[in-house]
Write a protein that holds these residues in place. Structure first.
Motif, PDB file in Angstrom:
ATOM      1  N   PHE A 199      11.970   6.225 -16.301  1.00  0.00           N
ATOM      2  CA  PHE A 199      12.715   5.068 -15.793  1.00  0.00           C
ATOM      3  C   PHE A 199      11.939   3.772 -16.049  1.00  0.00           C
ATOM      4  CE2 PHE A 199      14.043   2.258 -12.259  1.00  0.00           C
ATOM      5  CZ  PHE A 199      15.396   2.203 -12.543  1.00  0.00           C
ATOM      6  N   SER A 200      10.614   3.845 -15.915  1.00  0.00           N
ATOM      7  CA  SER A 200       9.775   2.650 -16.085  1.00  0.00           C
ATOM      8  C   SER A 200       9.861   2.082 -17.506  1.00  0.00           C
ATOM      9  CB  SER A 200       8.315   2.976 -15.744  1.00  0.00           C
ATOM     10  OG  SER A 200       7.882   4.049 -16.548  1.00  0.00           O
ATOM     11  N   GLU A 250      13.803   0.455 -17.417  1.00  0.00           N
ATOM     12  CA  GLU A 250      14.139  -0.493 -16.350  1.00  0.00           C
ATOM     13  C   GLU A 250      13.896  -1.974 -16.705  1.00  0.00           C
ATOM     14  OE1 GLU A 250      11.912  -1.925 -13.684  1.00  0.00           O
ATOM     15  OE2 GLU A 250      13.669  -2.701 -12.629  1.00  0.00           O
ATOM     16  N   ARG A 301      18.037  -1.811 -24.297  1.00  0.00           N
ATOM     17  CA  ARG A 301      18.162  -0.409 -23.887  1.00  0.00           C
ATOM     18  C   ARG A 301      18.983   0.373 -24.914  1.00  0.00           C
ATOM     19  NH1 ARG A 301      19.499  -0.426 -17.378  1.00  0.00           N
ATOM     20  NH2 ARG A 301      17.676  -1.611 -16.787  1.00  0.00           N
ATOM     21  N   GLY A 307      17.163   8.295 -14.886  1.00  0.00           N
ATOM     22  CA  GLY A 307      18.078   7.217 -14.513  1.00  0.00           C
ATOM     23  C   GLY A 307      19.308   7.238 -15.399  1.00  0.00           C
ATOM     24  N   GLY A 349      17.793   1.881  -8.384  1.00  0.00           N
ATOM     25  CA  GLY A 349      17.273   2.379  -9.645  1.00  0.00           C
ATOM     26  C   GLY A 349      17.707   3.774 -10.033  1.00  0.00           C
ATOM     27  N   GLN A 354      16.650   6.930  -9.699  1.00  0.00           N
ATOM     28  CA  GLN A 354      15.670   7.675 -10.476  1.00  0.00           C
ATOM     29  C   GLN A 354      15.854   9.192 -10.398  1.00  0.00           C
ATOM     30  OE1 GLN A 354      11.645   6.110 -10.153  1.00  0.00           O
ATOM     31  NE2 GLN A 354      12.497   4.230  -9.324  1.00  0.00           N
TER      32      GLN A 354
END
Lengths: 125, 213
Positions: free
Chosen positions: A10-11, A14, A21, A39, A94, A96
């Motif tokens: 995710f990091s 994000e 993306r 995610g 988020g 996750q």
């Protein structure tokens, strides 16, 4: 035949803009990788991803598109309406706990979803 | 995206404020070969006496947006004036070789594939212009496909009222219960556009849908 499963935390997704993306996802798909992304994309981003996928098919002879599925361990057996609402709420934190699987259609024939498992049906060579 | 949502909201408020009557733009969305054009044709034949588009067993027969204006639908003494917008099926993959399997030449299949990719892009672009949408799904197929979720998710995000039609209930494999349990928050109508089965319930749901616009 070698098959690469690429995990995207995710990091890594994000902080990126929607455009970046999608570009990143399609670039990795272009390398014949199956992506396991922590995610999920927003609904509008999923639509943008489909649009960009169509543009890429139009430009490339080899690229046939993508197979896409989103899995949520907590909500995979929820009705779609509740699932969509939960998805919108999850955007704020988020989301996750959700896993998105994206693969090139030239390799992944179908992704079957089930409350307890997922099946990637690959194309036979 | 945000600008478009605000623009649509202002437009709706303006029309409501001044009670301006206008045709309701009703879109037909869904994956390829679900029966969007068959259903749009059924409406057009019932109320205009003519069809809107060609249907085929080969996927992606509709590759351009097709519009029929001023379709007056009457039900229970009420009349609706609709602008029907039939859209190409939304898919995440298009392979010309799939069309060859249906007997098309390689050249025809490649042309069809190219047009189909443009059609998908057009369908997505038109989402912002709809007042209400009928999502047409094949009742014999798995309702949990990501394309269905993406289409409905985008309509929810744009606050566009949705009616789900589970088409092809004339087929033995059709599973209307599975469709209803997948979409409990939406009105799901099972019908056969091809044979005109269960259209009464469809028209009733259609009138309920446009009330939300």
């Amino acid at each position: 035949m070698k098959l690469t499963l690429q995990f995207i935390p995710f990091s890594a997704i994000e902080p990126l803009s929607s455009f970046k993306r999608i570009t990143k996802i399609l670039s990795m798909i272009g390398e014949d990788k199956i992506l396991l992304m922590q995610g999920r994309l927003r609904a509008e981003e999923e639509a943008d991803l489909i649009e960009e996928t169509m543009r890429k098919i139009g430009k490339s002879k080899k690229f046939k598109g993508i197979e896409l599925a989103v899995f949520s361990p907590k909500s995979s057996n929820l009705p779609i309406g509740i699932y969509i609402r939960k998805s919108i709420a999850d955007l704020l934190v988020g989301q996750q706990d959700v896993l998105t699987v994206i693969g090139p259609a030239s390799i992944v024939r179908e992704i079957k979803k089930d409350p307890t498992k997922m099946q990637l049906l690959l194309k036979g060579k | 995206m945000v600008i478009k949502i605000i623009k649509n909201f202002v437009k709706r408020v303006f029309y409501n404020l001044f009670s301006i009557k206008r045709d309701i733009k009703l879109g037909f969305y869904g994956p390829p070969n679900a029966g969007k054009t068959s259903l749009a044709n059924r409406l057009c034949k019932d109320w205009l006496g003519e069809e809107l588009g060609k249907v085929s067993k080969i996927p992606h027969e509709t590759r351009e947006i097709q519009i029929k204006e001023k379709v007056e639908v009457k039900y229970n003494g009420k009349t609706l004036t609709l602008k029907l917008i039939d859209t190409p099926g939304i898919a995440t993959k298009i392979d010309y070789e799939d069309f060859v399997k249906f007997g098309l030449s390689k050249k025809e299949a490649k042309t069809r594939a190219k047009e189909a990719t443009k059609g998908v892009i057009e369908s997505i672009k038109w989402l912002d212009d709809m007042d209400a949408v009928i999502v047409v799904l094949d009742a014999t197929q798995n309702p949990y496909s990501q394309v269905n979720i993406t289409i409905i998710g985008n309509l929810v995000a744009r606050k566009i009222p949705v009616l789900i039609v589970a088409n092809k209930i004339d087929l033995r494999k059709a599973n209307i219960k599975r469709m209803e349990s997948a979409f409990p928050e939406y009105d799901v109508v099972g019908l056969s556009a091809k044979f005109g089965k269960n259209l009464e319930e469809f028209y009733e749901s259609l009138f309920k849908l446009v009330k939300k616009v």
